[in-house]
Write an enzyme that holds these catalytic residues in place. Structure first.
Site, PDB file in Angstrom:
ATOM      1  N   HIS A   1       2.247   7.817  -0.273  1.00 28.92           N
ATOM      2  CA  HIS A   1       3.571   8.338  -0.582  1.00 28.92           C
ATOM      3  C   HIS A   1       3.533   9.858  -0.673  1.00 28.92           C
ATOM      4  O   HIS A   1       2.590  10.429  -1.212  1.00 28.92           O
ATOM      5  CB  HIS A   1       4.063   7.759  -1.906  1.00 28.92           C
ATOM      6  CG  HIS A   1       4.300   6.287  -1.842  1.00 28.92           C
ATOM      7  ND1 HIS A   1       5.364   5.747  -1.149  1.00 28.92           N
ATOM      8  CD2 HIS A   1       3.612   5.250  -2.339  1.00 28.92           C
ATOM      9  CE1 HIS A   1       5.314   4.449  -1.267  1.00 28.92           C
ATOM     10  NE2 HIS A   1       4.262   4.111  -1.968  1.00 28.92           N
TER      11      HIS A   1
ATOM     12  N   HIS B   1      11.261   1.899  -4.529  1.00 33.09           N
ATOM     13  CA  HIS B   1       9.933   1.361  -4.260  1.00 33.09           C
ATOM     14  C   HIS B   1       8.890   2.168  -5.008  1.00 33.09           C
ATOM     15  O   HIS B   1       8.897   3.387  -4.960  1.00 33.09           O
ATOM     16  CB  HIS B   1       9.645   1.415  -2.760  1.00 33.09           C
ATOM     17  CG  HIS B   1       8.249   1.000  -2.400  1.00 33.09           C
ATOM     18  ND1 HIS B   1       7.835  -0.304  -2.467  1.00 33.09           N
ATOM     19  CD2 HIS B   1       7.196   1.723  -1.987  1.00 33.09           C
ATOM     20  CE1 HIS B   1       6.568  -0.360  -2.101  1.00 33.09           C
ATOM     21  NE2 HIS B   1       6.148   0.849  -1.810  1.00 33.09           N
TER      22      HIS B   1
END
Length: 87
Positions: free
Chosen positions: A1, A23
């Site tokens: 990420h 998420h």
């Protein structure tokens, strides 16, 4: 990420009035939300930032006509009219 800097650059590019975080691990999402609120919501450039639980419904309200900027699969293939988009 991506790191917060990359995410904030993405947000700066899109200039959204609403942000929904969908998420990630709960503690990381809470930390990201705090950072986003400090930079955007507290500064007045974003109206709301949500981090809903799985299956929690979020209702977005816009005060005027808006044009949505999309990325990913939705940008490539337009959803059918009336069809929902998972996520």
């Amino acid at each position: 990420h991506p790191a917060f800097t990359q995410k904030s650059q993405f947000i700066d590019e899109l200039k959204p009035t609403q942000i929904v975080l969908v998420h990630g691990e709960a503690n990381m999402m809470a930390s990201l939300k705090r950072q986003l609120v400090a930079k955007y919501e507290a500064g007045g450039s974003v109206e709301n930032i949500w981090s809903p639980q799985n299956t929690e419904t979020v209702t977005l309200t816009f005060h005027e006509s808006k044009v949505a900027k999309v990325v990913g699969r939705v940008a490539v293939e337009r959803p059918r009219d009336g069809a929902g988009e998972p996520g």
